[in-house]
Structures are given as C-alpha cells and as structure tokens.
Motif scaffolding. Structure first.
Motif, short mmCIF file in Angstrom:
data_model
loop_
_atom_site.label_atom_id
_atom_site.label_comp_id
_atom_site.label_asym_id
_atom_site.label_seq_id
_atom_site.Cartn_x
_atom_site.Cartn_y
_atom_site.Cartn_z
N MET A 147 0.85 -1.18 0.00
CA MET A 147 0.00 0.00 0.00
C MET A 147 0.88 1.23 0.00
O MET A 147 2.08 1.16 0.26
CB MET A 147 -0.96 -0.01 1.18
N MET A 148 0.27 2.37 -0.30
CA MET A 148 0.97 3.63 -0.37
C MET A 148 0.47 4.56 0.72
O MET A 148 -0.72 4.56 1.03
CB MET A 148 0.73 4.27 -1.73
N ALA A 149 1.38 5.32 1.29
CA ALA A 149 1.03 6.39 2.23
C ALA A 149 1.79 7.63 1.80
O ALA A 149 2.87 7.52 1.22
CB ALA A 149 1.41 5.99 3.66
N THR A 150 1.24 8.81 2.05
CA THR A 150 1.91 10.05 1.66
C THR A 150 2.22 10.89 2.87
O THR A 150 1.56 10.79 3.91
CB THR A 150 1.07 10.87 0.67
N SER A 151 3.23 11.75 2.73
CA SER A 151 3.59 12.69 3.79
C SER A 151 2.48 13.71 3.94
O SER A 151 1.64 13.87 3.04
CB SER A 151 4.91 13.38 3.47
N GLY A 152 2.48 14.42 5.04
CA GLY A 152 1.46 15.45 5.29
C GLY A 152 1.41 16.50 4.19
O GLY A 152 0.35 16.99 3.83
N SER A 153 2.56 16.82 3.61
CA SER A 153 2.60 17.82 2.53
C SER A 153 2.24 17.21 1.18
O SER A 153 2.03 17.92 0.22
CB SER A 153 3.99 18.44 2.46
N GLY A 154 2.22 15.88 1.11
CA GLY A 154 1.89 15.19 -0.13
C GLY A 154 3.05 15.13 -1.11
O GLY A 154 2.87 14.71 -2.25
N THR A 155 4.23 15.53 -0.68
CA THR A 155 5.38 15.56 -1.59
C THR A 155 6.20 14.28 -1.55
O THR A 155 7.06 14.07 -2.39
CB THR A 155 6.31 16.75 -1.28
N VAL A 156 5.93 13.41 -0.57
CA VAL A 156 6.66 12.15 -0.46
C VAL A 156 5.65 11.01 -0.35
O VAL A 156 4.69 11.09 0.40
CB VAL A 156 7.59 12.13 0.78
N ARG A 170 6.67 -3.22 6.49
CA ARG A 170 8.07 -2.93 6.15
C ARG A 170 8.08 -1.97 4.98
O ARG A 170 7.31 -2.11 4.02
CB ARG A 170 8.83 -4.21 5.84
N LEU A 171 8.94 -0.97 5.09
CA LEU A 171 9.07 0.01 4.03
C LEU A 171 9.77 -0.63 2.83
O LEU A 171 10.81 -1.27 2.98
CB LEU A 171 9.89 1.22 4.52
N ILE A 172 9.18 -0.47 1.65
CA ILE A 172 9.79 -1.01 0.44
C ILE A 172 10.59 0.08 -0.27
O ILE A 172 11.75 -0.10 -0.59
CB ILE A 172 8.72 -1.60 -0.52
N PHE A 173 9.96 1.22 -0.52
CA PHE A 173 10.68 2.34 -1.12
C PHE A 173 9.93 3.63 -0.91
O PHE A 173 8.77 3.63 -0.51
CB PHE A 173 11.00 2.11 -2.61
N THR A 174 10.62 4.74 -1.16
CA THR A 174 10.08 6.09 -1.00
C THR A 174 10.26 6.85 -2.30
O THR A 174 11.30 6.73 -2.95
CB THR A 174 10.82 6.82 0.13
N VAL A 175 9.27 7.64 -2.67
CA VAL A 175 9.35 8.48 -3.85
C VAL A 175 9.02 9.91 -3.42
O VAL A 175 8.00 10.14 -2.78
CB VAL A 175 8.35 8.03 -4.94
N SER A 176 9.89 10.84 -3.76
CA SER A 176 9.61 12.25 -3.48
C SER A 176 9.38 12.98 -4.79
O SER A 176 9.66 12.45 -5.87
CB SER A 176 10.77 12.88 -2.71
N ALA A 177 8.92 14.22 -4.69
CA ALA A 177 8.70 15.00 -5.89
C ALA A 177 9.99 15.15 -6.69
O ALA A 177 9.97 15.32 -7.89
CB ALA A 177 8.13 16.36 -5.52
N ALA A 178 11.13 15.00 -6.00
CA ALA A 178 12.43 15.13 -6.66
C ALA A 178 12.90 13.82 -7.27
O ALA A 178 13.89 13.78 -7.97
CB ALA A 178 13.46 15.64 -5.66
N GLY A 179 12.23 12.70 -6.98
CA GLY A 179 12.64 11.40 -7.51
C GLY A 179 12.76 10.37 -6.41
O GLY A 179 12.51 10.65 -5.24
N VAL A 180 13.17 9.16 -6.76
CA VAL A 180 13.27 8.04 -5.80
C VAL A 180 14.44 8.25 -4.88
O VAL A 180 15.49 8.69 -5.25
CB VAL A 180 13.40 6.69 -6.55
#
Length: 180
Positions: A147-156, A170-180
């Motif tokens: 599943m996906m969860a987003t940061s409060g600002s929605g940028t991550v 368990r965390l699989i990966f993170t994606v930010s507005a700047a990239g993985v």
C-alpha cells in the motif's frame, strides 16, 4: 467497430478508468460512461463483445481469482457482482469504503477505510490491517498487502508491504517530488 491504427488518433468520447485483465485472461473490465450510461463494462480480450456488467457510479473493479466475480466500490461501500451482471451484493456498510483488491485465494478483499482493512468474505467480517494507507494490492503469496502512504505535505510517497497475519509493515521504497 472501426478503430484507429495509431492510439494517438483516439477521440475521448467517454470517461474511462483503469482497465483490469481477468485472471483467466479472457476479458478486461473498466469503468466508463458509454452512450450516457456510467458503469462497469467488460470486453473480450479480442476487443469484441463489449457489454455493460453493472450500471452506476462505480470505481476500482477487481477480479475474483476464478474470474467469475468483480468487487468494486459504489456509494462508499464495497460490492460484488457476477461478471454476467447477476447477483449484485453489498459487502460493506461502513460508509467510506473504496478501492477493493481481491486476494489471490479469493477469501479476502483488502479495501481503504481510514487505512487498509480486510473483509473476510466467508465470515462476513471486517478488521483493520493498518491505520494508514491507500491503493492496496495483494502480493502473489497472499500474505502481504502493498500500500501507499503520503507525507502530510503530499510531496513524499511511501510504499509498504504489510503482513496480513500480524499487521507488521516494512518500508519497500520512498518516492519524493524530486525522484526516488
């Protein structure tokens, strides 16, 4: 029906959402508005035999593993219907249930309701898997839901795998507005 040889020639004449292959690879379902009828449509994988399965403002169809049923959200509840359109049944009544995902073995449907919840179809009972997340999808082993969860600002965006027997994530990966 005539169709363009180049997909860029297509005209948008109706709204369509997420096409999903059947597990037996014989059909595709999607949500659309065709001839002013909104609903879930099915088409054979050859592109023939377009048919309305269920009329209404629906979303997120998901196939049962045996390709006989569809689960979907409508009116903020999870429903199921036979692929031929018969036996529509409301499965949840929590009032904010969306984005169902049918498990590989067909016994459980994951869905979103202030986090990820599980519906045990045989017991007709629901339980919360984890208190956050969106867009659940089952691992082929049937014991984890990604599943996906987003940061409060929605940028991550954070992507987790959650064990269905323990709720451990368990965390699989993170994606930010700047990239993985």
């Amino acid at each position: 029906c005539d169709s363009p040889t180049n997909p860029t020639e297509l005209q948008e004449s109706y709204v369509h959402y997420r096409a999903v292959w059947s597990p037996d690879s014989t059909a595709i379902v999607f949500v659309a508005r065709i001839n002013d009828i909104q609903g879930i449509y099915a088409v054979d994988t050859s592109g023939s035999n377009l048919r309305l399965v269920y009329a209404g403002d629906t979303g997120g169809p998901t196939w049962s593993p045996d390709s006989k049923w569809l689960a979907f959200s409508q009116g903020l509840s999870i429903w199921k219907v036979r692929v031929n359109g018969d036996s529509a049944t409301r499965l949840t009544t929590n009032g904010v249930d969306v984005r169902p995902s049918w498990s590989r073995y067909g016994k459980t449907i994951a869905f979103v309701l202030t986090g990820i919840w599980l519906l045990d179809i045989a017991k007709d009972s629901t339980s919360q898997l984890i208190g956050l997340g969106d867009f659940p999808s089952w691992h082929p082993n049937g014991t984890e839901v990604v599943m996906m969860a987003t940061s409060g600002s929605g940028t991550v965006s954070y992507f987790y795998a959650v064990r269905t027997d323990s709720g451990n994530a368990r965390l699989i990966f993170t994606v930010s507005a700047a990239g993985v």
